[in-house]
Motif scaffolding. Sequence first.
Motif, mmCIF file in Angstrom:
data_model
loop_
_atom_site.group_PDB
_atom_site.id
_atom_site.type_symbol
_atom_site.label_atom_id
_atom_site.label_comp_id
_atom_site.label_asym_id
_atom_site.label_seq_id
_atom_site.Cartn_x
_atom_site.Cartn_y
_atom_site.Cartn_z
ATOM 1 N N PRO A 255 45.982 39.530 35.442
ATOM 2 C CA PRO A 255 45.156 38.551 36.160
ATOM 3 C C PRO A 255 44.804 39.094 37.546
ATOM 4 N N VAL A 256 43.565 38.950 37.942
ATOM 5 C CA VAL A 256 43.109 39.484 39.232
ATOM 6 C C VAL A 256 42.219 38.454 39.911
ATOM 7 N N MET A 257 42.004 38.660 41.200
ATOM 8 C CA MET A 257 41.052 37.851 41.952
ATOM 9 C C MET A 257 39.827 38.725 42.233
ATOM 10 N N ILE A 258 38.681 38.251 41.785
ATOM 11 C CA ILE A 258 37.419 38.970 41.989
ATOM 12 C C ILE A 258 36.745 38.385 43.222
ATOM 13 N N THR A 259 36.489 39.232 44.210
ATOM 14 C CA THR A 259 35.924 38.762 45.478
ATOM 15 C C THR A 259 34.529 39.330 45.679
ATOM 16 N N TYR A 260 33.569 38.417 45.911
ATOM 17 C CA TYR A 260 32.205 38.804 46.266
ATOM 18 C C TYR A 260 32.060 38.604 47.771
ATOM 19 N N GLU A 261 31.616 39.630 48.464
ATOM 20 C CA GLU A 261 31.467 39.513 49.917
ATOM 21 C C GLU A 261 30.089 39.958 50.351
ATOM 22 N N LEU A 265 29.338 35.284 53.770
ATOM 23 C CA LEU A 265 29.674 34.737 52.460
ATOM 24 C C LEU A 265 30.884 35.444 51.889
ATOM 25 N N ARG A 266 31.823 34.673 51.366
ATOM 26 C CA ARG A 266 32.978 35.226 50.662
ATOM 27 C C ARG A 266 33.308 34.285 49.511
ATOM 28 N N LEU A 267 33.234 34.808 48.281
ATOM 29 C CA LEU A 267 33.467 34.003 47.089
ATOM 30 C C LEU A 267 34.531 34.682 46.240
ATOM 31 N N THR A 268 35.588 33.935 45.890
ATOM 32 C CA THR A 268 36.689 34.480 45.107
ATOM 33 C C THR A 268 36.805 33.727 43.787
ATOM 34 N N ILE A 269 36.885 34.479 42.690
ATOM 35 C CA ILE A 269 36.933 33.902 41.345
ATOM 36 C C ILE A 269 38.046 34.596 40.559
ATOM 37 N N ALA A 270 38.727 33.828 39.716
ATOM 38 C CA ALA A 270 39.798 34.387 38.890
ATOM 39 C C ALA A 270 39.211 35.224 37.765
ATOM 40 N N GLY A 271 39.921 36.308 37.422
ATOM 41 C CA GLY A 271 39.461 37.154 36.326
ATOM 42 C C GLY A 271 40.600 37.957 35.755
ATOM 43 N N ARG A 284 36.418 47.720 35.692
ATOM 44 C CA ARG A 284 35.698 46.555 35.137
ATOM 45 C C ARG A 284 36.657 45.377 35.020
ATOM 46 N N ALA A 285 36.120 44.187 35.233
ATOM 47 C CA ALA A 285 36.936 42.963 35.149
ATOM 48 C C ALA A 285 36.109 41.850 34.523
ATOM 49 N N LEU A 286 36.807 40.956 33.848
ATOM 50 C CA LEU A 286 36.149 39.807 33.222
ATOM 51 C C LEU A 286 36.213 38.608 34.144
ATOM 52 N N ASP A 300 43.871 46.297 45.998
ATOM 53 C CA ASP A 300 45.329 46.330 45.839
ATOM 54 C C ASP A 300 45.644 45.963 44.402
ATOM 55 N N GLY A 301 46.924 45.707 44.091
ATOM 56 C CA GLY A 301 47.302 45.484 42.708
ATOM 57 C C GLY A 301 46.743 44.237 42.054
ATOM 58 N N SER A 302 46.149 43.324 42.816
ATOM 59 C CA SER A 302 45.653 42.086 42.205
ATOM 60 C C SER A 302 44.283 41.658 42.723
ATOM 61 N N ASN A 303 43.591 42.527 43.437
ATOM 62 C CA ASN A 303 42.290 42.144 43.992
ATOM 63 C C ASN A 303 41.238 43.215 43.740
ATOM 64 N N ILE A 304 40.035 42.735 43.414
ATOM 65 C CA ILE A 304 38.891 43.601 43.155
ATOM 66 C C ILE A 304 37.730 43.133 44.022
#
Length: 332
Positions: A255-261, A265-271, A284-286, A300-304
């Motif tokens: 499980p990772v947190m996908i961050t759009y910056e 604007l900063r948007l974080t979505i689970a993936g 690549r992440a879903l 880092d180990g849990s963020n993209i």
Amino acid sequence: MRWLLPALSTALALVVSLLPAGAATLRHATTVSSDSVRLSDIFSGLEQGQDRILGPGPAPGGTIEVSGQQLIAIADQYGVEWEDQSASASITIMRAGRILDEAYFDALIRKNLPELGEGPISIALRDFHPLTVSTDEPEPVVLSDVKWDQRSGWFSSTVYRAHPTGDLASDSFMLTGIIHATQRVLVYTRALPAGSVISAADVRIDDSYSGHLPAKAVVNESEIDGLSVSRGVVAGAAVLAQDLQRTVVMHKGDPVMITYEAPGLRLTIAGRAMEDAGIRQQVRALNEASGMIVSGRVTDGSNIAVELSSHPVPSDPNTARRLAMSTRSTMP
């Protein structure tokens, strides 16, 4: 030197008596460019025809100190009327010199070893000492008995002054060193312990690396992105492919947190990660909310981190199920 002695021969006295005498001024310091000293190098304001060569000058880059008593003798000997004559006066006679440094001999070696070819090379001279020569010599030294062992890189030759000075220690000497082909590689800018993740600040390009390379060297900074060293390395050492390893911090199915910056604007979505990856590696992440597959960089180990300009693609219906099944178990 003999020309500094105050003795005056009878014949010379007769010649001097015929020279017109005029007021002259002592030069307290003078620089000569030739290998001889003239009367005008010591006194200014001489009468026409009074100037003459006194004797040999100092070696290139050297000096001669002439005392007041010697100056009085010279003035008397050559009929110079010297203003403010004093036994406490003195003059420093300097000889202009040109220093032949390592860069000069580097070029000379290349000129005398055409078999070096056009490729980049490194020349490291051993026990080198700069040589000072006259400024008016276009080719002050020559190389003789030039030898070069291409296998070991060892080079030796004998340097001879084109115009010997009489000083055996500097008129000829051995010039030795090591000549190696060079190449463009990445080198470490600082020491790193084993397991350290390499950053751009840890390496730099060396366009003329001449050290021994026991394995494939890395030549592009992009090749070390997200890698770590498998053993301790020192500053200046070449970055070798065999010493690098991918440190996996994110595994397929995690499980990772996908961050759009973007600015403001900063948007974080689970993936979920779709492949194993290391720090700063593209992965690549879903996006579990939209079902789209995105590509971003592991921070880092849990963020993209994903750029807004990236283009997501749809996933097939079984992607989420396969990722869930590949998730690592946290049980012992």
